[in-house]
Design a protein around this motif. Structure first.
Motif, PDB file in Angstrom:
ATOM      1  N   LYS A   6       0.829  -1.208   0.000  1.00 12.22           N
ATOM      2  CA  LYS A   6       0.000   0.000   0.000  1.00 12.22           C
ATOM      3  C   LYS A   6       0.859   1.253   0.000  1.00 12.22           C
ATOM      4  CE  LYS A   6      -3.972  -2.151   1.902  1.00 12.22           C
ATOM      5  NZ  LYS A   6      -5.187  -2.020   2.580  1.00 12.22           N
ATOM      6  N   LYS A   7       0.287   2.271  -0.614  1.00 16.50           N
ATOM      7  CA  LYS A   7       0.909   3.587  -0.658  1.00 16.50           C
ATOM      8  C   LYS A   7      -0.190   4.561  -0.261  1.00 16.50           C
ATOM      9  CE  LYS A   7       2.803   6.666  -4.170  1.00 16.50           C
ATOM     10  NZ  LYS A   7       3.141   6.759  -5.587  1.00 16.50           N
ATOM     11  N   ASN A   8       0.028   5.266   0.824  1.00 17.13           N
ATOM     12  CA  ASN A   8      -0.982   6.195   1.342  1.00 17.13           C
ATOM     13  C   ASN A   8      -2.325   5.507   1.579  1.00 17.13           C
ATOM     14  OD1 ASN A   8       0.931   8.229   1.135  1.00 17.13           O
ATOM     15  ND2 ASN A   8       0.274   8.772  -0.938  1.00 17.13           N
ATOM     16  N   GLY A   9      -2.287   4.270   2.061  1.00 19.56           N
ATOM     17  CA  GLY A   9      -3.507   3.544   2.384  1.00 19.56           C
ATOM     18  C   GLY A   9      -4.181   2.862   1.212  1.00 19.56           C
ATOM     19  N   HIS A  10      -3.677   3.014  -0.027  1.00 20.71           N
ATOM     20  CA  HIS A  10      -4.285   2.406  -1.210  1.00 20.71           C
ATOM     21  C   HIS A  10      -3.334   1.357  -1.795  1.00 20.71           C
ATOM     22  CE1 HIS A  10      -7.395   5.392  -1.012  1.00 20.71           C
ATOM     23  NE2 HIS A  10      -6.547   6.396  -1.209  1.00 20.71           N
ATOM     24  N   ALA A  11      -3.906   0.316  -2.354  1.00 18.33           N
ATOM     25  CA  ALA A  11      -3.086  -0.719  -2.984  1.00 18.33           C
ATOM     26  C   ALA A  11      -2.340  -0.123  -4.175  1.00 18.33           C
ATOM     27  CB  ALA A  11      -3.958  -1.879  -3.445  1.00 18.33           C
ATOM     28  N   ILE A  12      -1.081  -0.517  -4.324  1.00 22.21           N
ATOM     29  CA  ILE A  12      -0.269  -0.027  -5.436  1.00 22.21           C
ATOM     30  C   ILE A  12      -0.671  -0.799  -6.695  1.00 22.21           C
ATOM     31  CG2 ILE A  12       2.074   0.197  -6.349  1.00 22.21           C
ATOM     32  CD1 ILE A  12       3.064   0.393  -3.489  1.00 22.21           C
ATOM     33  N   SER A  13      -0.961  -0.090  -7.756  1.00 22.33           N
ATOM     34  CA  SER A  13      -1.382  -0.737  -9.006  1.00 22.33           C
ATOM     35  C   SER A  13      -0.186  -1.362  -9.711  1.00 22.33           C
ATOM     36  CB  SER A  13      -2.049   0.288  -9.934  1.00 22.33           C
ATOM     37  OG  SER A  13      -1.066   1.187 -10.432  1.00 22.33           O
ATOM     38  N   ASP A  14      -0.478  -2.259 -10.625  1.00 20.60           N
ATOM     39  CA  ASP A  14       0.573  -2.874 -11.450  1.00 20.60           C
ATOM     40  C   ASP A  14       1.335  -1.796 -12.216  1.00 20.60           C
ATOM     41  OD1 ASP A  14      -0.398  -5.276 -10.555  1.00 20.60           O
ATOM     42  OD2 ASP A  14      -1.339  -5.838 -12.449  1.00 20.60           O
ATOM     43  N   GLU A  15       0.602  -0.830 -12.734  1.00 24.24           N
ATOM     44  CA  GLU A  15       1.233   0.240 -13.512  1.00 24.24           C
ATOM     45  C   GLU A  15       2.217   1.045 -12.663  1.00 24.24           C
ATOM     46  OE1 GLU A  15      -2.259  -1.171 -15.630  1.00 24.24           O
ATOM     47  OE2 GLU A  15      -2.030  -0.521 -13.561  1.00 24.24           O
ATOM     48  N   GLU A  16       1.860   1.278 -11.398  1.00 25.17           N
ATOM     49  CA  GLU A  16       2.772   1.998 -10.495  1.00 25.17           C
ATOM     50  C   GLU A  16       4.015   1.160 -10.211  1.00 25.17           C
ATOM     51  OE1 GLU A  16       0.285   4.803  -7.542  1.00 25.17           O
ATOM     52  OE2 GLU A  16      -0.387   2.709  -7.545  1.00 25.17           O
ATOM     53  N   LEU A  17       3.832  -0.140 -10.062  1.00 25.94           N
ATOM     54  CA  LEU A  17       4.983  -1.025  -9.845  1.00 25.94           C
ATOM     55  C   LEU A  17       5.906  -1.036 -11.060  1.00 25.94           C
ATOM     56  CD1 LEU A  17       3.258  -4.015  -8.027  1.00 25.94           C
ATOM     57  CD2 LEU A  17       4.979  -2.472  -7.060  1.00 25.94           C
ATOM     58  N   VAL A  18       5.327  -1.027 -12.254  1.00 29.62           N
ATOM     59  CA  VAL A  18       6.142  -0.996 -13.479  1.00 29.62           C
ATOM     60  C   VAL A  18       6.933   0.309 -13.529  1.00 29.62           C
ATOM     61  CG1 VAL A  18       6.074  -0.894 -15.996  1.00 29.62           C
ATOM     62  CG2 VAL A  18       4.653  -2.553 -14.785  1.00 29.62           C
ATOM     63  N   ARG A  19       6.266   1.423 -13.206  1.00 31.79           N
ATOM     64  CA  ARG A  19       6.974   2.717 -13.193  1.00 31.79           C
ATOM     65  C   ARG A  19       8.129   2.676 -12.187  1.00 31.79           C
ATOM     66  NH1 ARG A  19       2.106   4.958 -14.618  1.00 31.79           N
ATOM     67  NH2 ARG A  19       1.268   5.090 -12.518  1.00 31.79           N
ATOM     68  N   ALA A  20       7.866   2.097 -11.022  1.00 33.59           N
ATOM     69  CA  ALA A  20       8.916   2.001  -9.996  1.00 33.59           C
ATOM     70  C   ALA A  20      10.090   1.159 -10.505  1.00 33.59           C
ATOM     71  CB  ALA A  20       8.344   1.400  -8.708  1.00 33.59           C
ATOM     72  N   TYR A  21       9.773   0.073 -11.214  1.00 31.19           N
ATOM     73  CA  TYR A  21      10.838  -0.762 -11.787  1.00 31.19           C
ATOM     74  C   TYR A  21      11.655   0.037 -12.802  1.00 31.19           C
ATOM     75  CZ  TYR A  21      13.304  -4.393 -14.312  1.00 31.19           C
ATOM     76  OH  TYR A  21      14.302  -5.131 -14.911  1.00 31.19           O
ATOM     77  N   HIS A  22      10.978   0.792 -13.644  1.00 31.09           N
ATOM     78  CA  HIS A  22      11.668   1.618 -14.643  1.00 31.09           C
ATOM     79  C   HIS A  22      12.581   2.656 -13.984  1.00 31.09           C
ATOM     80  CE1 HIS A  22       8.645   0.791 -18.157  1.00 31.09           C
ATOM     81  NE2 HIS A  22       9.239  -0.296 -17.716  1.00 31.09           N
ATOM     82  N   GLN A  23      12.253   3.026 -12.744  1.00 34.77           N
ATOM     83  CA  GLN A  23      13.061   4.002 -12.010  1.00 34.77           C
ATOM     84  C   GLN A  23      14.130   3.330 -11.155  1.00 34.77           C
ATOM     85  OE1 GLN A  23      10.022   6.232  -9.959  1.00 34.77           O
ATOM     86  NE2 GLN A  23       9.353   7.274 -11.822  1.00 34.77           N
ATOM     87  N   GLY A  24      14.286   2.010 -11.312  1.00 30.06           N
ATOM     88  CA  GLY A  24      15.378   1.313 -10.635  1.00 30.06           C
ATOM     89  C   GLY A  24      15.001   0.524  -9.400  1.00 30.06           C
ATOM     90  N   ASP A  25      13.720   0.413  -9.065  1.00 29.52           N
ATOM     91  CA  ASP A  25      13.289  -0.339  -7.890  1.00 29.52           C
ATOM     92  C   ASP A  25      13.029  -1.795  -8.283  1.00 29.52           C
ATOM     93  OD1 ASP A  25      12.192  -1.363  -5.589  1.00 29.52           O
ATOM     94  OD2 ASP A  25      10.341  -0.195  -5.702  1.00 29.52           O
ATOM     95  N   ASN A  26      14.037  -2.658  -8.105  1.00 34.83           N
ATOM     96  CA  ASN A  26      13.910  -4.062  -8.511  1.00 34.83           C
ATOM     97  C   ASN A  26      12.930  -4.843  -7.644  1.00 34.83           C
ATOM     98  OD1 ASN A  26      15.685  -3.764 -10.652  1.00 34.83           O
ATOM     99  ND2 ASN A  26      17.461  -4.240  -9.400  1.00 34.83           N
ATOM    100  N   THR A  27      12.665  -4.384  -6.420  1.00 32.78           N
ATOM    101  CA  THR A  27      11.706  -5.098  -5.575  1.00 32.78           C
ATOM    102  C   THR A  27      10.298  -5.041  -6.168  1.00 32.78           C
ATOM    103  OG1 THR A  27      11.345  -3.147  -4.204  1.00 32.78           O
ATOM    104  CG2 THR A  27      13.017  -4.725  -3.456  1.00 32.78           C
ATOM    105  N   SER A  28      10.024  -4.021  -6.966  1.00 30.43           N
ATOM    106  CA  SER A  28       8.697  -3.935  -7.587  1.00 30.43           C
ATOM    107  C   SER A  28       8.509  -5.077  -8.588  1.00 30.43           C
ATOM    108  CB  SER A  28       8.495  -2.579  -8.256  1.00 30.43           C
ATOM    109  OG  SER A  28       9.489  -2.358  -9.228  1.00 30.43           O
ATOM    110  N   PHE A  29       9.597  -5.532  -9.238  1.00 31.12           N
ATOM    111  CA  PHE A  29       9.467  -6.664 -10.151  1.00 31.12           C
ATOM    112  C   PHE A  29       9.155  -7.946  -9.376  1.00 31.12           C
ATOM    113  CE2 PHE A  29      11.298 -10.195 -12.678  1.00 31.12           C
ATOM    114  CZ  PHE A  29      10.369 -10.158 -13.692  1.00 31.12           C
ATOM    115  N   VAL A  30       9.751  -8.092  -8.204  1.00 30.91           N
ATOM    116  CA  VAL A  30       9.463  -9.262  -7.368  1.00 30.91           C
ATOM    117  C   VAL A  30       7.979  -9.289  -7.017  1.00 30.91           C
ATOM    118  CG1 VAL A  30       9.942 -10.380  -5.145  1.00 30.91           C
ATOM    119  CG2 VAL A  30      11.815  -9.341  -6.451  1.00 30.91           C
TER     120      VAL A  30
END
Length: 194
Positions: A6-30
């Protein structure tokens, strides 16, 4: 249902996780893998994959998921789940089609003369199984990591053909053949050293 961070009380969407991965956050791919493992298993069941083949095709489907994450463009207004599902399904279908070709069946069943001599000397069935499993793992890594041209050149070279014969066979220069074999060596060294 998969855990949804969750981010600010809301579930993180797949699209947000993909953006995070593109920004270097490998845990989002996991996290994306954990969300899409059920989809991959469903596709394997849908196309009747079983046994050792299932594990090989599953690895290729995971690679397709990674590619989907890398290539996803939110600007196209397609949901990531739709894009990922299509990429995984195409990967499974391609893999199964390839495995069912005559050449692939011959390669997977083939044993070289040297291997035949070693197998004849071995008496332990467990050793035979481990050797066969290693061979299939090696073929899977070759399939995933090499381009079609690199695979063709490699198998032709392993059949004993010279650079000149290979270049004639594929309509490429000898330099292209040499470059392809150099890339094959580098890629396989990297893959098998992991």
């Amino acid at each position: 249902m998969a855990f949804r961070p969750k981010k600010n009380g809301h579930a993180i969407s797949d699209e947000e996780l993909v953006r995070a991965y593109h920004q270097g956050d490998n845990t989002s791919f996991v996290e994306l893998i954990s969300r899409y493992l059920d989809l991959i298993d469903a596709k394997l069941t849908q196309f009747h994959c079983s046994g050792a083949e299932r594990e090989d095709v599953k690895q290729e489907a995971l690679m397709a998921l990674l590619n989907a994450v890398k290539l996803y463009d939110p600007g196209k207004e397609t949901r990531f789940s739709t894009f990922a599902s299509r990429c995984v399904e195409n990967s499974v279908l391609r893999s199964l089609q390839h495995r069912n070709t005559k050449k692939a069946r011959l390669l997977s069943d083939a044993v070289s003369i040297d291997e035949a001599k070693e197998i004849a000397v071995q008496e332990n069935p467990e050793d035979l199984y481990i050797d066969q499993e290693g061979y299939h793992v090696m073929l899977g890594k070759i399939e995933v990591n090499l381009s079609e041209f690199e695979k063709n050149v490699l198998f032709s070279y392993l059949d004993g053909n010279s650079y000149a014969q290979i270049s004639t066979q594929f309509g490429a220069s000898q330099k292209s053949v040499d470059n392809a074999l150099q890339r094959v060596r580098r890629k396989l060294k990297t893959v098998f050293s992991k």
